[in-house]
Scaffold this motif. Structure first.
Motif, PDB file in Angstrom:
ATOM      1  N   LYS A   1       0.792   4.338   5.969  1.00  0.00           N
ATOM      2  CA  LYS A   1       1.564   5.406   6.613  1.00  0.00           C
ATOM      3  C   LYS A   1       2.983   5.461   6.073  1.00  0.00           C
ATOM      4  O   LYS A   1       3.544   6.533   5.885  1.00  0.00           O
ATOM      5  CB  LYS A   1       1.576   5.203   8.135  1.00  0.00           C
ATOM      6  N   LYS A   2       3.560   4.294   5.825  1.00  0.00           N
ATOM      7  CA  LYS A   2       4.915   4.263   5.261  1.00  0.00           C
ATOM      8  C   LYS A   2       4.943   4.867   3.861  1.00  0.00           C
ATOM      9  O   LYS A   2       5.887   5.564   3.495  1.00  0.00           O
ATOM     10  CB  LYS A   2       5.418   2.815   5.183  1.00  0.00           C
TER      11      LYS A   2
ATOM     12  N   ALA B   1       2.901   7.137   2.699  1.00  0.00           N
ATOM     13  CA  ALA B   1       2.713   8.582   2.842  1.00  0.00           C
ATOM     14  C   ALA B   1       3.991   9.270   3.299  1.00  0.00           C
ATOM     15  O   ALA B   1       4.402  10.302   2.739  1.00  0.00           O
ATOM     16  CB  ALA B   1       1.574   8.858   3.832  1.00  0.00           C
ATOM     17  N   SER B   2       4.651   8.700   4.298  1.00  0.00           N
ATOM     18  CA  SER B   2       5.852   9.376   4.802  1.00  0.00           C
ATOM     19  C   SER B   2       7.000   9.262   3.806  1.00  0.00           C
ATOM     20  O   SER B   2       7.792  10.195   3.665  1.00  0.00           O
ATOM     21  CB  SER B   2       6.232   8.857   6.187  1.00  0.00           C
TER      22      SER B   2
ATOM     23  N   LEU C   1       6.732  12.058   1.214  1.00  0.00           N
ATOM     24  CA  LEU C   1       7.190  13.357   1.724  1.00  0.00           C
ATOM     25  C   LEU C   1       8.714  13.389   1.861  1.00  0.00           C
ATOM     26  O   LEU C   1       9.356  14.394   1.526  1.00  0.00           O
ATOM     27  CB  LEU C   1       6.529  13.655   3.074  1.00  0.00           C
ATOM     28  N   GLU C   2       9.285  12.298   2.343  1.00  0.00           N
ATOM     29  CA  GLU C   2      10.741  12.254   2.517  1.00  0.00           C
ATOM     30  C   GLU C   2      11.475  12.321   1.180  1.00  0.00           C
ATOM     31  O   GLU C   2      12.484  13.018   1.050  1.00  0.00           O
ATOM     32  CB  GLU C   2      11.143  10.964   3.249  1.00  0.00           C
TER      33      GLU C   2
ATOM     34  N   SER D   1      11.432  15.820  -0.224  1.00  0.00           N
ATOM     35  CA  SER D   1      12.408  16.640   0.489  1.00  0.00           C
ATOM     36  C   SER D   1      13.839  16.273   0.075  1.00  0.00           C
ATOM     37  O   SER D   1      14.675  17.153  -0.171  1.00  0.00           O
ATOM     38  CB  SER D   1      12.202  16.453   1.990  1.00  0.00           C
TER      39      SER D   1
ATOM     40  N   LYS E   1      -0.658  20.210   1.259  1.00  0.00           N
ATOM     41  CA  LYS E   1      -0.616  19.048   2.164  1.00  0.00           C
ATOM     42  C   LYS E   1      -1.803  18.121   1.932  1.00  0.00           C
ATOM     43  O   LYS E   1      -1.686  16.896   2.022  1.00  0.00           O
ATOM     44  CB  LYS E   1      -0.564  19.517   3.619  1.00  0.00           C
TER      45      LYS E   1
ATOM     46  N   SER F   1      -1.720  14.155   0.688  1.00  0.00           N
ATOM     47  CA  SER F   1      -2.254  13.100   1.561  1.00  0.00           C
ATOM     48  C   SER F   1      -2.991  12.021   0.762  1.00  0.00           C
ATOM     49  O   SER F   1      -3.383  11.000   1.309  1.00  0.00           O
ATOM     50  CB  SER F   1      -3.202  13.708   2.600  1.00  0.00           C
TER      51      SER F   1
ATOM     52  N   GLN G   1       0.775  10.095  -3.880  1.00  0.00           N
ATOM     53  CA  GLN G   1       1.984   9.507  -3.280  1.00  0.00           C
ATOM     54  C   GLN G   1       2.581   8.443  -4.206  1.00  0.00           C
ATOM     55  O   GLN G   1       3.798   8.397  -4.413  1.00  0.00           O
ATOM     56  CB  GLN G   1       1.631   8.887  -1.926  1.00  0.00           C
TER      57      GLN G   1
END
Lengths: 174, 174, 174, 174
Positions: free
Chosen positions: D10-11, D13-14, D17-18, D21, D55, D59, D64
């Motif tokens: 999860k880290k 993946a996030s 995305l971060e 951005s 998206k 995922s 990633q």
């Protein structure tokens, strides 16, 4: 008498050139794609240099292997010799069948990653000989060959880029 | 009446499984390769999980396409339908002909780069079903299929690794 | 005064060799992997020929680029300069992180698909220098370099195979 | 106390995305590339479907990983932290340095070979967000990111093509 098998590289090389010609593709046409792809970067680029680059690419065994296999599949497809559903997918150059692109990429890989961009661009815009090969109304099947020819052209673009860099460095060295 | 072509994904999927079976490859044999490749990392790994992974890999369109094309080429080679020198190279699984590995790698790519190692290892050590497919004395030709089966097994190894990680994280989350 | 950028291929080539040496990898060690991989096929293969093959592979720009980038990432990882979670994944050579294999495969591609098998085999069995690079207890980080060195060795194996074929054909021609 | 490492998907993946951005790339901009690439084939394609496809691609763990590594290299290049000659090659997005394309292709591979064409086309024509990322006058360095974003868009195009086929077959089945 048993004939033992041994690879004859010259036969492989000449067969690749003959099959390409038999399927209606002239090396000069591939050179034109290269000219189109690289002339904006090298204004002095000549058609002869592009043709030389195409011949260099075609001298590579990996490229010859991919051409022989791809053209063979195209011919067998034209003759209706494949089993369904493969036969149908290849006749119609099914968009979701990507083995032709896979084989083409093995050609592009030989001269490095800078060929990928040109390959994709040729494949999308279908200039010159690629448009003719991709024409579905001729009765001929070139499902593999159009991608392979685009890949040879893209690899020749890479070759030109490497060669021009070497020339520039040689000049600066003087 | 003209029949328009449209891709039938179910037919493609079932043809891939049927052709695999017709060429003498059981899914359980592929699962054994996976078990052999991954059991050292996951002691509790079961044959059922390996078989499930193999089925997952085989459900991917790219994998089905590569299998159909590779098996078709093997069959045509067996029937002597290819032109020289391609026919000879494929009959003898010529070491310097790499289009079979290229097609196999397109399978490995689907589950990411961690499959490459297992693919190469299977291809070099030829365990289980791969040894049988690679046997040149049977009269059968599996020049493409042995690499493709190794690639399916390697991809299933990747699938297992991803799945086991997900399970471990789910457990820790509790 | 503005200095304009221009690529200096000699600097790139020498930097790749220097970085390899600075990270403790001797070309002779890579040649030993090649010897190990190919001597069963060519009983007369000499260490000198293997070393020559390694040097040939290292003369390719694509190979130099991949080595420079991979070693740079390893050094920055060792220095703790990367952001989490990338830093942690690279320190621990995370199995599900495959960008190191991706970069390595771009090296293998240069000499064609027959290198894939040897790459995978080296990566799984970790002979010689690869075992030392892969040793997690030294404090050094070689997450990328072990794969890259394996890829250079695998490419040199391909080079040997192509070269030996050319020699055999030249002999038969006489 | 020793903290043992364990991968936290999860880290990862996030973070991907971060970082995307933080480097100024909006998912909506990538969706626009997809719309541009696929709307000629699917007239009813909506921006929402394109965004959903983007998206989905993001995922995937492989995607990633490539994004994290590529963006990290871009940032370190911007900070001047790399050693010469790598630093200079990356600052100037050297045409003969292809590791950025290599990493991008590992993204394209995840959804199969049909993404290659779109990747090359985006990379050559640089529409929308790719033009901004490729702008050398901003002071920002996106040597890797422009290729990676193009690859995400190309993969999303593949995803759309597979999805639309499934929808068409479902409709015909009724």
């Amino acid at each position: 008498m048993v004939r033992t098998y041994s690879l004859d590289s010259k036969k492989v090389a000449s067969a690749a050139l003959e099959w390409l010609s038999a399927r209606g593709v002239q090396l000069e046409e591939i050179a034109e794609l290269v000219m189109q792809g690289q002339s904006e970067y090298y204004p002095n680029l000549s058609v002869e240099q592009c043709l030389e680059a195409v011949k260099r690419v075609l001298s590579k065994r990996e490229v010859q292997n991919a051409l022989l296999l791809g053209i063979q599949i195209d011919i067998l497809t034209e003759q209706g010799k494949l089993m369904p559903p493969l036969q149908e997918m290849l006749v119609h150059d099914e968009k979701l069948f990507g083995c032709d692109e896979i084989l083409a990429l093995s050609i592009v890989n030989v001269y490095g990653s800078i060929g990928f961009t040109n390959f994709g661009f040729f494949d999308k815009t279908k200039p010159g000989v690629l448009d003719r090969l991709n024409n579905k109304e001729s009765g001929e099947i070139h499902t593999f060959l159009d991608d392979l020819v685009g890949a040879v052209a893209a690899s020749a673009c890479s070759y030109i880029a490497h060669r021009k860099q070497a020339e520039a460095e040689a000049t600066m060295g003087v």
